[in-house]
Design a protein around this motif. Structure first.
Motif, PDB file in Angstrom:
ATOM      1  N   PRO A 361       0.733  -1.185   0.027  1.00 33.91           N
ATOM      2  CA  PRO A 361       0.078   0.077   0.062  1.00 33.91           C
ATOM      3  C   PRO A 361       0.863   1.276  -0.032  1.00 33.91           C
ATOM      4  O   PRO A 361       1.114   2.028   1.067  1.00 33.91           O
ATOM      5  N   THR A 362       1.507   1.432  -1.143  1.00 32.86           N
ATOM      6  CA  THR A 362       2.395   2.649  -1.163  1.00 32.86           C
ATOM      7  C   THR A 362       1.865   3.788  -2.299  1.00 32.86           C
ATOM      8  O   THR A 362       2.607   4.566  -2.863  1.00 32.86           O
ATOM      9  N   LEU A 363       0.720   3.314  -2.769  1.00 30.13           N
ATOM     10  CA  LEU A 363      -0.072   4.405  -4.042  1.00 30.13           C
ATOM     11  C   LEU A 363      -1.318   4.631  -3.297  1.00 30.13           C
ATOM     12  O   LEU A 363      -2.041   3.765  -3.018  1.00 30.13           O
ATOM     13  N   THR A 387      -1.078   8.885   4.709  1.00 24.68           N
ATOM     14  CA  THR A 387       0.217   9.219   5.224  1.00 24.68           C
ATOM     15  C   THR A 387       0.857   8.453   6.426  1.00 24.68           C
ATOM     16  O   THR A 387       1.952   7.924   6.506  1.00 24.68           O
ATOM     17  N   ARG A 388      -0.171   7.982   7.287  1.00 23.21           N
ATOM     18  CA  ARG A 388       0.001   7.249   8.330  1.00 23.21           C
ATOM     19  C   ARG A 388       0.736   5.737   7.874  1.00 23.21           C
ATOM     20  O   ARG A 388       1.315   4.969   8.455  1.00 23.21           O
ATOM     21  N   VAL A 389      -0.174   5.175   6.903  1.00 23.01           N
ATOM     22  CA  VAL A 389      -0.040   4.045   6.265  1.00 23.01           C
ATOM     23  C   VAL A 389       1.434   3.745   5.536  1.00 23.01           C
ATOM     24  O   VAL A 389       2.188   2.995   5.823  1.00 23.01           O
ATOM     25  N   LEU A 396      -2.895  -1.940   6.834  1.00 23.17           N
ATOM     26  CA  LEU A 396      -4.210  -2.177   6.265  1.00 23.17           C
ATOM     27  C   LEU A 396      -4.632  -3.817   6.520  1.00 23.17           C
ATOM     28  O   LEU A 396      -3.766  -4.674   6.730  1.00 23.17           O
ATOM     29  N   PRO A 397      -5.835  -4.144   6.234  1.00 19.88           N
ATOM     30  CA  PRO A 397      -6.201  -5.482   6.618  1.00 19.88           C
ATOM     31  C   PRO A 397      -5.661  -6.538   5.513  1.00 19.88           C
ATOM     32  O   PRO A 397      -5.386  -5.801   4.485  1.00 19.88           O
ATOM     33  N   PRO A 398      -5.719  -7.755   5.662  1.00 23.59           N
ATOM     34  CA  PRO A 398      -5.324  -8.495   4.425  1.00 23.59           C
ATOM     35  C   PRO A 398      -6.344  -8.118   3.298  1.00 23.59           C
ATOM     36  O   PRO A 398      -7.389  -7.897   3.272  1.00 23.59           O
TER      37      PRO A 398
END
Length: 538
Positions: A361-363, A387-389, A396-398
């Motif tokens: 999850p970088t986009l 930004t926190r992710v 994030l969930p699976p």
């Protein structure tokens, strides 16, 4: 070394992404293809390809207290519903206050965004840009925000209108429209009844010989002002949101239909929609119909030269111009094509932010949705979460769980909206904000507020759900949030104070009746709490 994050676009979503990156210790680098901030809100006399465009007279549809950034209230003297130029000035004040401009590379276009060869381990992206001198540069980023907007590529479905090639008059999309002067004394058909379609039809009707507004499904029309002339969207309260979640859908639809028909009968005016859908904001449309300056027509069946035939067999001759207010398609040409579509061909996003086709999850996409409520607080909340992710502070969930949640949301919306595109993009304003706020840890705990700060608790639950509520505690807490909530109605009243009026003494009876009513509502809330405990959770 701080993680570097690319922000594509310097509009309102891009600005808040820069600010949120700084809040979480990330290093933002923003690329803006134009020479200034503002995005959609920068008016241009001539529309520029692959950029947003708006008309000269545009006024915002959401009020200043509801649409501002959560830690930066709009100036008190600003009108509640402002002209686009004033809103752009607010964005400038925001950027200057938080010193955001130094992170923006102007006149720099993003050519491509692609995963690095070791993406599965690093989650990093290669971003290729080109500046105004034609110099290309490749940089590596740990995260990417897509803030390029969804109003850049107009949709003009000419193939849906047989005979359009025989029409000799002027055809244009609302993206090209600036003002009504080219339509003076002409007979004009406006196709589409969204917010832009309503505004443009009203404006053209003031100068044209005849104006026809063609709509396939109709629309509920609401005014910007509500009871006592106060901003309509300040009725978006937590209590109202809770009632809308617990009431049966048929009862809710019945109540909303009665509410929408209070000012005028939509069926009588030819506007009643065939399906439940978000309302359109327009103050003047009913009056223009009442005066005969604007006629509502069904969908256009075909063109026969300058003659237009509608679905009800009605025929209008001598049409000089057609304005297509038929929406836009989201386009991100800098992203590589992927298996990224859901059943209706839109980018499949978890919580309308994170693509489900990327393993890390970088986009993140910001602002790619619609809601009957202001988009600015939603975009800010998306940016705070993403930004926190990116920073590793939230997980994030699976993937399988995210797919199930996304599909569940889509199916629920399909029961409400017949249009698949609306079902994909639409979110309920307060529930959506709350769902992300809980992920971040900034959801206001109403029960705790009642116990520790009753005055504030009452305003949070019964008052408008202004963005300041999400700065009371948790990450990104703002010391001015409580005071901003306590003074929000003062800022609503400030722009009206242009003529001194003697104050009237309030009745003591009214005070005691209000107090008794408040006590009764609190008892009702205790009962609601027992049935809906998650509402009061942090």
């Amino acid at each position: 070394m701080a993680r570097r994050v690319a922000v594509i676009g310097g509009g309102c979503s891009g600005l808040t992404c820069i600010k949120c990156c700084l809040d979480e210790g990330l290093e933002p680098v923003c690329f803006e293809s134009s020479d200034d901030i503002g995005g959609l809100w920068r008016f241009k006399e001539t529309p520029e390809a692959e950029r947003s465009s708006m008309y000269r007279s545009l006024v915002v549809n959401t009020s200043k207290e509801m649409m501002c950034f959560s830690d930066f209230p709009m100036p008190a003297h600003y009108p509640n519903y402002m002209h686009h130029s004033m809103f752009l000035n607010y964005l400038r004040l925001y950027a200057e206050h938080f010193d955001l401009l130094k992170y923006i590379h102007f006149q720099t276009t993003v050519l491509s965004v692609r995963q690095r060869h070791d993406f599965s381990h690093t989650g990093q992206w290669e971003v290729v840009t080109e500046n105004r001198d034609g110099h290309k540069e490749t940089q590596v980023f740990d995260g990417v925000f897509v803030c390029s907007g969804s109003f850049t590529h107009p949709v003009t479905p000419l193939s849906a209108f047989p005979g359009i090639d025989t029409f000799p008059g002027k055809c244009c999309h609302s993206w090209e429209y600036k003002d009504p002067h080219p339509f003076h004394g002409k007979r004009v058909v406006v196709i589409g009844i969204g917010n832009s379609g309503g505004d443009i039809a009203v404006e053209i009707s003031r100068v044209a010989e005849r104006t026809f507004l063609s709509t396939r499904d109709g629309a509920w029309i609401v005014s910007r002002s509500s009871t006592r002339g106060l901003p309509l969207d300040m009725q978006l309260t937590r209590l109202n949101s809770l009632l809308m979640q617990v009431l049966p859908r048929p009862l809710l639809n019945w109540a909303l239909e009665r509410l929408y028909n209070q000012k005028f009968n939509h069926r009588l005016y030819g506007l009643q929609p065939s399906h439940s859908q978000p309302p359109v904001t327009n103050d003047d449309l009913p009056e223009r119909i009442l005066q005969g300056a604007l006629q509502v027509k069904p969908n256009v069946r075909e063109f026969r030269g300058s003659t237009v035939v509608f679905d009800d067999e009605a025929v209008e001759d001598g049409i000089d111009a057609v304005v297509f207010c038929t929406g836009y398609r989201a386009s991100f040409p800098f992203l590589l094509s992927s298996e990224n579509n859901n059943p209706v061909g839109e980018v499949s996003l978890y919580r309308r932010v994170f693509p489900l086709y990327i393993e890390r999850p970088t986009l993140a996409f910001v602002g790619l949705l619609t809601s009957f409520g202001p988009l600015m607080p939603i975009m800010e909340m998306q940016a705070r979460w993403a930004t926190r992710v990116f920073a590793g502070l939230n997980q994030l969930p699976p993937l399988s769980i995210m797919h199930k949640i996304t599909e569940k949301d889509w199916k629920a919306n399909m029961k409400r909206y017949s249009c698949p595109k609306k079902a994909v993009h639409f979110v309920d304003y307060i529930p959506y904000l709350d769902s992300i706020a809980r992920e971040i840890g900034v959801h206001p705990n109403c029960l705790w507020l009642f116990l520790t700060d009753p005055g504030l608790g009452l305003r949070v639950l019964f008052g408008p759900c202004t963005p300041y509520q999400f700065r009371l505690h948790g990450p990104g807490q703002w010391d001015g949030a409580r005071q901003a909530i306590l003074t929000q109605w003062e800022r609503v009243a400030q722009p009206f104070k242009t003529r001194p009026i003697p104050e009237h003494k309030t009745s003591g009876l009214r005070y005691w009746l209000s107090l008794a009513g408040g006590v009764m509502v609190i008892f009702a809330l205790i009962e609601l709490q027992k049935r809906n405990k998650p509402f009061f959770s942090t």
